[in-house]
Write an enzyme that holds these catalytic residues in place. Structure first.
Site, PDB file in Angstrom:
ATOM      1  N   LYS A  77      -8.678  29.079  -6.951  1.00  0.00           N
ATOM      2  CA  LYS A  77      -8.113  29.192  -8.218  1.00  0.00           C
ATOM      3  C   LYS A  77      -9.358  29.554  -9.154  1.00  0.00           C
ATOM      4  CE  LYS A  77      -5.430  25.786 -11.350  1.00  0.00           C
ATOM      5  NZ  LYS A  77      -4.866  24.418 -11.232  1.00  0.00           N
ATOM      6  N   SER A 152      -0.082  23.957 -12.751  1.00  0.00           N
ATOM      7  CA  SER A 152      -0.956  24.970 -13.151  1.00  0.00           C
ATOM      8  C   SER A 152      -1.450  26.110 -11.916  1.00  0.00           C
ATOM      9  CB  SER A 152      -2.112  24.461 -13.906  1.00  0.00           C
ATOM     10  OG  SER A 152      -3.145  23.898 -13.234  1.00  0.00           O
ATOM     11  N   SER A 176      -0.783  19.611 -10.534  1.00  0.00           N
ATOM     12  CA  SER A 176      -0.937  21.296 -10.115  1.00  0.00           C
ATOM     13  C   SER A 176      -1.080  21.876  -8.966  1.00  0.00           C
ATOM     14  CB  SER A 176      -2.094  21.568 -11.360  1.00  0.00           C
ATOM     15  OG  SER A 176      -1.609  21.565 -12.553  1.00  0.00           O
TER      16      SER A 176
HETATM   17  N1  GLN Z   1       1.557  19.821 -15.376  1.00  0.00           N
HETATM   18  C1  GLN Z   1       0.404  18.832 -15.823  1.00  0.00           C
HETATM   19  C2  GLN Z   1      -0.261  19.181 -16.936  1.00  0.00           C
HETATM   20  O1  GLN Z   1       0.033  20.258 -17.652  1.00  0.00           O
HETATM   21  C3  GLN Z   1      -0.420  19.011 -14.500  1.00  0.00           C
HETATM   22  C4  GLN Z   1      -1.657  19.676 -14.657  1.00  0.00           C
HETATM   23  C5  GLN Z   1      -2.553  19.793 -13.527  1.00  0.00           C
HETATM   24  O2  GLN Z   1      -2.232  19.013 -12.603  1.00  0.00           O
HETATM   25  N2  GLN Z   1      -3.781  20.402 -13.746  1.00  0.00           N
HETATM   26  O3  GLN Z   1      -1.038  18.471 -17.270  1.00  0.00           O
END
Ligand code: GLN
Length: 487
Positions: A77, A152, A176
């Site tokens: 990532k 994400s 994420s």
């Molecule tokens: N959807 C969550 C957020 O926007 C999780 C993000 C993540 O795990 N990086 O914070």
């Protein structure tokens, strides 16, 4: 034609000569090119990957022993540092910035002869649930291109879902890895906080962030975990606890298990009724197989998303203060007469996207004098209550199950106008980040809308071995055990 099933089978095929690393890399490069519309990758290292493959093919010919990830084609990532390669956290503010060192996880992958084929797209600074907040544009779900892959780590999930690599590293601060795995129908593991070094991972919320792993099956994920996990002199939060051995994952989890679920979670009106029904159906199957499955009262369900967003935005506002237009990447083109403050403002206003700016402002607000106790301190207290609750649960139970997400993959654009609705959809994943326990999403079900979804399983902190064992076992036994078949 090359078909990929597992790392173990791939190694058998390499050793009996029916495939080479070069063929394999060529196969994945062609697959990536043919699905470039999905926008899963932001960089592909074709030449480098082929060179590495060639060297590995030679090393086998020379009779050298195989590294644990010999020739395994992996994507990372865009928040994980890979020396001398661009890393941007999906943000314009890191435009043209290259990593100056390897993340510990990357260092360990390379030491075991993995082939890093490219970098995957993600929400800017890992903030989002749809991969729509990226400076590189959105990623499409390969099973339905009108839908998001989740986020994400959306590009990472799709890179495994669409067969564009074997395994992939993402990061999980509030879901994420697990939520995109759920939306895409693959396995996604968030290890315990402290299991994998965060050195070289671009920070979003440091007390929540963990590098996680996507794969098509549990043993592959376990193999990558074995390689990247463990103590690290560059991250004092990385634990000395014994790293789970991948070879033990396929042995029976054995004995009937005591499994808990949160009553309020399954009763939540936000949960898609079909997902609820299928998980209740699975609970009956687990019971029929001799496990005990019990509801546990969870009175904090409504507080976990607010606590998560107060604490993570607070940490983010501090972590992201280093991106000021001076040290890294993007710099606004301001009038030479502008003073330093104006220069910072211009660089940060132009370099960050809307969601990141919203969170920096929210985080700054909850930390500001006069509001600190009402928000930040309160949220920390909620976090402590959740840790206490977790300890209670795991005193009595071996595992905790929940849905991974309240619905299947959203339509593109569906939640973009309503950030609160988007945040609320994190309701089932943020718990394990708030408490530091490991969580996995395994693809067990298909919805009548044609999309896959998973079951989330959690165990006590640093109990990844039992988590992976029972996930593997349940994947064999209950995969597609729901009402709907794969379309
Ligand atoms: N959807 C969550 C957020 O926007 C999780 C993000 C993540 O795990 N990086 O914070």
């Amino acid at each position: 034609m090359f078909t990929y099933t597992s790392i173990q089978q791939y190694h058998i095929d390499l050793l009996n000569g029916s495939v080479t690393c070069t063929d394999t890399v060529q196969h994945f490069l062609a697959a990536i090119a043919s699905r470039s519309n999905l926008n899963a990758y932001t960089q592909v290292f074709a030449t480098e990957a082929l060179e590495k493959a060639k060297a590995l093919d030679q090393s086998r010919k020379d009779g050298k022993p195989l590294g644990k990830l010999h020739g395994v084609v992996i994507s990372i990532k865009d928040v994980i540092s890979y020396k001398d390669h661009a890393v941007s956290a999906g943000s314009k503010i890191l435009q043209n910035f290259s990593a100056i060192y390897n993340a510990t996880a990357v260092e360990r992958l390379l030491a075991e002869d993995a082939i890093i084929i490219g970098v995957t797209n993600c929400d800017e600074f890992a903030m989002g649930s749809t991969n729509e907040n990226s400076a590189y544009g959105k990623v499409l779900n390969a099973l339905d291109e009108t839908r998001v892959p989740g986020g994400s780590s959306g590009g990472a999930a799709v890179s495994v879902q669409a067969g564009l690599c074997m395994v992939s590293l993402g990061s999980d601060t509030g879901g994420s890895v697990r939520q995109p795995a759920d939306f895409c129908g693959v396995v996604g593991l968030k290890p315990s906080y402290g299991r994998v070094s965060r050195y070289g991972l671009i920070a979003y919320a440091s007390s929540f962030d963990q590098i996680g792993i996507f794969g098509q099956n549990v043993p592959d994920v376990a193999q990558v975990l074995e390689v990247i996990a463990g103590a690290d002199e560059y991250d004092s939060t990385a634990t000395e606890e014994t790293v789970p051995a991948a070879a033990s994952v396929t042995t029976e989890a054995g004995k009937p298990l005591r499994i808990a679920y949160f009553r309020e979670a399954l009763e939540s009106p936000a949960l898609d009724p079909e997902i609820r029904e299928n998980i209740l159906g699975l609970i009956e199957k687990l019971k029929a197989d001799g496990h005990t499955v019990s509801p546990v009262d969870f009175e904090y369900l409504d507080y976990i998303v607010p606590a998560y967003y107060v604490l993570t935005t607070a940490e983010a506002s501090s972590n992201l203060s280093r991106f000021d237009g001076v040290k890294y990447g993007f710099r606004a083109d301001v009038d030479k007469k502008a003073d330093l403050i104006e220069f910072y403002k211009a660089s940060r206003s132009d370099g960050f996207g809307w969601e990141v700016k919203r969170r920096i402002m929210l985080g700054t607000f909850v930390l500001s004098a006069g509001y600190y106790d009402a928000y930040f301190t309160k949220a920390q207290q909620v976090r402590q209550l959740l840790v206490n609750k977790t300890n209670m649960v795991f005193n009595q139970f071996d595992a905790l199950i929940l849905p991974t997400a309240p619905s299947t993959a959203f339509k593109i654009g569906e939640k973009m106008e309503d950030p609160i609705a988007m945040y609320l959809a994190d309701i089932f994943t943020v718990f394990s980040n708030l408490t530091g326990i490991p969580g996995i999403s395994i693809p067990l079900f298909w919805h009548s809308n044609g999309m896959p979804y998973g079951l989330q399983i959690m165990t006590n902190r640093f109990c990844e071995l039992s988590l992976l064992q029972l996930s593997h076992q349940w994947m064999q036994r209950y995969r597609f055990a729901g009402q709907h078949e794969k379309p």
